[in-house]
Write a protein that holds these residues in place. Structure first.
Motif, PDB file in Angstrom:
ATOM      1  N   PRO A   2      81.971  -1.123  32.890  1.00 26.17           N
ATOM      2  CA  PRO A   2      81.611  -1.798  31.635  1.00 26.17           C
ATOM      3  C   PRO A   2      80.104  -1.769  31.372  1.00 26.17           C
ATOM      4  CG  PRO A   2      83.290  -3.058  32.769  1.00 26.17           C
ATOM      5  CD  PRO A   2      82.868  -1.969  33.718  1.00 26.17           C
ATOM      6  N   GLU A   3      79.311  -1.975  32.418  1.00 27.60           N
ATOM      7  CA  GLU A   3      77.855  -1.975  32.254  1.00 27.60           C
ATOM      8  C   GLU A   3      77.350  -0.605  31.803  1.00 27.60           C
ATOM      9  OE1 GLU A   3      78.956  -5.127  35.209  1.00 27.60           O
ATOM     10  OE2 GLU A   3      79.471  -3.009  34.934  1.00 27.60           O
ATOM     11  N   ASN A   4      77.819   0.440  32.469  1.00 33.80           N
ATOM     12  CA  ASN A   4      77.365   1.785  32.123  1.00 33.80           C
ATOM     13  C   ASN A   4      77.913   2.235  30.775  1.00 33.80           C
ATOM     14  OD1 ASN A   4      75.857   2.053  34.447  1.00 33.80           O
ATOM     15  ND2 ASN A   4      77.480   3.069  35.607  1.00 33.80           N
ATOM     16  N   GLY A   5      79.129   1.786  30.447  1.00 32.59           N
ATOM     17  CA  GLY A   5      79.710   2.134  29.149  1.00 32.59           C
ATOM     18  C   GLY A   5      78.913   1.545  28.001  1.00 32.59           C
ATOM     19  N   ALA A   6      78.545   0.277  28.136  1.00 34.19           N
ATOM     20  CA  ALA A   6      77.743  -0.378  27.091  1.00 34.19           C
ATOM     21  C   ALA A   6      76.361   0.253  27.001  1.00 34.19           C
ATOM     22  CB  ALA A   6      77.638  -1.871  27.398  1.00 34.19           C
ATOM     23  N   LYS A   7      75.769   0.563  28.154  1.00 35.44           N
ATOM     24  CA  LYS A   7      74.435   1.168  28.181  1.00 35.44           C
ATOM     25  C   LYS A   7      74.438   2.551  27.539  1.00 35.44           C
ATOM     26  CE  LYS A   7      70.783   2.627  31.386  1.00 35.44           C
ATOM     27  NZ  LYS A   7      70.391   2.750  32.821  1.00 35.44           N
ATOM     28  N   ALA A   8      75.429   3.369  27.862  1.00 31.71           N
ATOM     29  CA  ALA A   8      75.505   4.721  27.305  1.00 31.71           C
ATOM     30  C   ALA A   8      75.714   4.686  25.793  1.00 31.71           C
ATOM     31  CB  ALA A   8      76.642   5.499  27.975  1.00 31.71           C
ATOM     32  N   THR A   9      76.526   3.735  25.336  1.00 27.94           N
ATOM     33  CA  THR A   9      76.737   3.578  23.893  1.00 27.94           C
ATOM     34  C   THR A   9      75.423   3.250  23.199  1.00 27.94           C
ATOM     35  OG1 THR A   9      78.997   2.765  24.266  1.00 27.94           O
ATOM     36  CG2 THR A   9      78.017   2.326  22.117  1.00 27.94           C
ATOM     37  N   ALA A  10      74.692   2.302  23.764  1.00 24.64           N
ATOM     38  CA  ALA A  10      73.419   1.886  23.170  1.00 24.64           C
ATOM     39  C   ALA A  10      72.417   3.030  23.137  1.00 24.64           C
ATOM     40  CB  ALA A  10      72.849   0.707  23.948  1.00 24.64           C
ATOM     41  N   GLU A  11      72.411   3.848  24.161  1.00 29.34           N
ATOM     42  CA  GLU A  11      71.487   4.986  24.192  1.00 29.34           C
ATOM     43  C   GLU A  11      71.766   5.947  23.046  1.00 29.34           C
ATOM     44  OE1 GLU A  11      71.997   6.566  28.106  1.00 29.34           O
ATOM     45  OE2 GLU A  11      70.662   5.096  29.053  1.00 29.34           O
ATOM     46  N   GLU A  12      73.039   6.174  22.765  1.00 25.71           N
ATOM     47  CA  GLU A  12      73.404   7.052  21.646  1.00 25.71           C
ATOM     48  C   GLU A  12      73.032   6.406  20.303  1.00 25.71           C
ATOM     49  OE1 GLU A  12      74.496  10.226  21.789  1.00 25.71           O
ATOM     50  OE2 GLU A  12      74.042   9.961  23.930  1.00 25.71           O
ATOM     51  N   TYR A  13      73.205   5.106  20.204  1.00 27.26           N
ATOM     52  CA  TYR A  13      72.834   4.394  18.976  1.00 27.26           C
ATOM     53  C   TYR A  13      71.335   4.542  18.696  1.00 27.26           C
ATOM     54  CZ  TYR A  13      77.348   1.933  18.622  1.00 27.26           C
ATOM     55  OH  TYR A  13      78.667   1.622  18.479  1.00 27.26           O
ATOM     56  N   ARG A  14      70.530   4.435  19.742  1.00 29.61           N
ATOM     57  CA  ARG A  14      69.077   4.510  19.543  1.00 29.61           C
ATOM     58  C   ARG A  14      68.612   5.909  19.180  1.00 29.61           C
ATOM     59  NH1 ARG A  14      69.511   0.622  23.944  1.00 29.61           N
ATOM     60  NH2 ARG A  14      69.029  -1.445  23.053  1.00 29.61           N
ATOM     61  N   LYS A  15      69.404   6.923  19.523  1.00 31.12           N
ATOM     62  CA  LYS A  15      69.110   8.279  19.073  1.00 31.12           C
ATOM     63  C   LYS A  15      69.419   8.411  17.578  1.00 31.12           C
ATOM     64  CE  LYS A  15      70.268  10.408  23.542  1.00 31.12           C
ATOM     65  NZ  LYS A  15      71.242  11.299  24.234  1.00 31.12           N
ATOM     66  N   LEU A  16      70.503   7.755  17.170  1.00 27.90           N
ATOM     67  CA  LEU A  16      70.932   7.811  15.770  1.00 27.90           C
ATOM     68  C   LEU A  16      70.048   6.965  14.867  1.00 27.90           C
ATOM     69  CD1 LEU A  16      73.153   8.658  13.689  1.00 27.90           C
ATOM     70  CD2 LEU A  16      74.370   6.573  14.356  1.00 27.90           C
ATOM     71  N   LEU A  17      69.706   5.787  15.367  1.00 26.40           N
ATOM     72  CA  LEU A  17      68.914   4.818  14.585  1.00 26.40           C
ATOM     73  C   LEU A  17      67.463   4.870  15.045  1.00 26.40           C
ATOM     74  CD1 LEU A  17      71.542   1.979  14.910  1.00 26.40           C
ATOM     75  CD2 LEU A  17      71.068   3.249  12.815  1.00 26.40           C
ATOM     76  N   LYS A  18      66.726   5.784  14.507  1.00 29.62           N
ATOM     77  CA  LYS A  18      65.337   5.991  14.924  1.00 29.62           C
ATOM     78  C   LYS A  18      64.500   4.738  14.682  1.00 29.62           C
ATOM     79  CE  LYS A  18      65.925  10.314  16.068  1.00 29.62           C
ATOM     80  NZ  LYS A  18      65.864  10.732  17.476  1.00 29.62           N
ATOM     81  N   ASP A  19      63.652   4.442  15.654  1.00 29.15           N
ATOM     82  CA  ASP A  19      62.720   3.319  15.577  1.00 29.15           C
ATOM     83  C   ASP A  19      63.397   1.954  15.709  1.00 29.15           C
ATOM     84  OD1 ASP A  19      60.591   5.124  15.171  1.00 29.15           O
ATOM     85  OD2 ASP A  19      61.041   5.184  13.020  1.00 29.15           O
ATOM     86  N   TRP A  20      64.701   1.934  16.062  1.00 32.69           N
ATOM     87  CA  TRP A  20      65.370   0.663  16.317  1.00 32.69           C
ATOM     88  C   TRP A  20      65.134   0.284  17.782  1.00 32.69           C
ATOM     89  CZ3 TRP A  20      70.122  -1.460  13.559  1.00 32.69           C
ATOM     90  CH2 TRP A  20      70.073  -1.165  12.194  1.00 32.69           C
ATOM     91  N   LYS A  21      65.092  -1.013  18.053  1.00 38.23           N
ATOM     92  CA  LYS A  21      64.899  -1.493  19.414  1.00 38.23           C
ATOM     93  C   LYS A  21      66.169  -1.331  20.232  1.00 38.23           C
ATOM     94  CE  LYS A  21      61.679  -5.044  17.801  1.00 38.23           C
ATOM     95  NZ  LYS A  21      61.429  -6.506  17.684  1.00 38.23           N
TER      96      LYS A  21
END
Length: 425
Positions: free
Chosen positions: A406-425
């Motif tokens: 669960p920890e790695n799944g949430a982390k990997a999802t967030a990493e992809e989101y930050r690639k998509l959403l430039k300049d988001w925290k």
């Protein structure tokens, strides 16, 4: 504006089928005849469920010609899972796009941002705007303009088999802990599976995420939140339901497997929405419709949460028959049409006035879901919302099937989101 990313993604998108063609690809254009009547062809891509909803929508759409005899309606059912990319591909190519598309609420701001939708303010498509539910209208607006008209609104609940519950001697669960206990008791006492947890579509994860007080992103703060404490806990909750055998899941073909298992009485519960009611009634277990029970999604540690969903009708900016397309959109979202849809399919209207109409006010399914919709959690209406589900789905499935934590799944999802959403925290 994320047009660069979206345009690049189209290169790898699904190929455009040559089947339905709108006014931009050599199809019959239109306008008004010499007598002032609307004419030409309106191609509509409907994304509703084949075998149940599509039959009703096709008939209603084709009845538009009773009002406008010189207009031909070209009805095409496009599989929901293909429609988003298929429309973008066609619109970018300038060939093959429909005049009107049934757009999932999250697609509308994306299509608008790409410049693929016609603004509807001041057109005949928008009629009695104040009658629409505010939360339904919210997804139709982008950058100060209106790009779609709300057709149906929905949320999710727990569908349960009353006979199995009676046989097991259990009550409807109201919390996640109770859900696990009830599902386990059903398995022990009847041999049947307690819950079918759809594992191949991340939309089904949202009720658990919201129930823990989490969200995918915080649009106001421009912050990715799916990897926060609540997101990780929600991943742990769904994994525990599967690991404990309280629920079964799948990595592919989840809709068909879930529906078949529930309709045949092999599974006692599933999480679903009003779009599933008509198909569910077709199952052997629900020949007696009173055997179907629906209750709110069980609450997580932060409370009860369910996502707001629904569909809008949007007009393609490149349509060769805009006036007829506006009129068709108004007709398909009118109070009269929405009442027909609610009566026949138990789908929730987006107009306040429809809920008091005969046959709608007495509809048990509509009556249940209306307060659920009022409390449902809205997604952020940003262009990227529709793109947030692919990376989440990948990791959600991995978590459920034990391929990641669960920890790695949430982390990997967030990493992809930050690639998509430039300049988001």
């Amino acid at each position: 504006m994320r047009r660069g990313i979206a345009a690049t993604a189209l290169v790898a998108a699904l190929a455009v089928s040559a089947t339905a063609c709108g006014g931009d690809n050599g199809g019959e254009s239109g306008g008004k005849s010499a007598g002032g009547e609307l004419s030409g062809t309106v191609t509509w891509w409907d994304t509703s469920t084949v075998g149940s909803e599509d039959k009703v929508f096709k008939k209603i759409a084709e009845d538009f010609t009773k009002l406008h005899p010189e207009v031909k309606v070209n009805y095409v059912n496009v599989p929901f899972g293909e429609a988003q990319n298929k429309f973008k591909n066609a619109a970018q190519a300038g060939s093959g796009a429909p005049d009107v598309i049934r757009s999932e609420v999250a697609w509308t701001p994306e299509f608008a941002d790409l410049g693929y939708l016609a603004p509807l303010d001041g057109t005949s498509a928008l009629k009695d705007e104040k009658d629409f539910l505010p939360q339904a209208a919210a997804s139709t607006r982008y950058d100060g303009k209106t790009y779609a008209v709300p057709q149906v609104i929905d949320s999710m609940g727990v569908f349960y088999n009353k006979k199995i519950f009676k046989e097991a001697g259990v009550e409807v669960p109201t919390t996640i802990d109770e859900l696990k206990t009830v599902a386990t008791a059903i398995k022990d006492k009847t041999g049947k599976t307690g819950l079918y947890l759809r594992g191949d579509d991340a939309y089904w994860f949202l009720s658990f995420l919201y129930g823990e007080g989490g969200d995918l992103v915080d649009a106001e703060k421009k912050q990715v939140t799916v990897d926060g404490e609540a997101g990780v806990k929600a991943m742990k909750v769904v994994k525990d339901l599967v690991d404990s055998k309280a629920a079964i899941t799948d990595a592919t073909n989840g809709w068909d497997n879930m529906q078949a298992s529930f309709k045949d009485g092999k599974v006692a519960m599933m999480i679903n929405g009003p779009w599933a009611v008509t198909d569910t009634y077709a199952g052997a277990e629900f020949a007696d419709r009173s055997n179907l029970g629906i209750a709110p999604v069980p609450a997580g540690s932060a409370g009860q949460g369910a996502p707001q969903g629904g569909h809008n009708l949007a007009v393609y900016a490149g349509s060769g028959n805009l006036e007829a397309s506006y009129a068709f959109t108004e007709y398909m979202t009118s109070a009269e049409t929405q009442a027909k849809v609610a009566k026949e399919l138990s789908l929730l209207p987006t107009r306040n006035s429809v809920y008091s109409q005969p046959g709608v006010a007495s509809n048990e399914i509509v009556g249940f879901f209306r307060p659920v919709v009022d409390k449902a959690v809205e997604r952020p209406w940003i262009p990227e919302t529709g793109s947030l589900f692919a990376p989440l789905q990948t990791e959600y499935t991995k978590v459920l099937t034990g391929q990641t934590t669960p920890e790695n799944g949430a982390k990997a999802t967030a990493e992809e989101y930050r690639k998509l959403l430039k300049d988001w925290k």
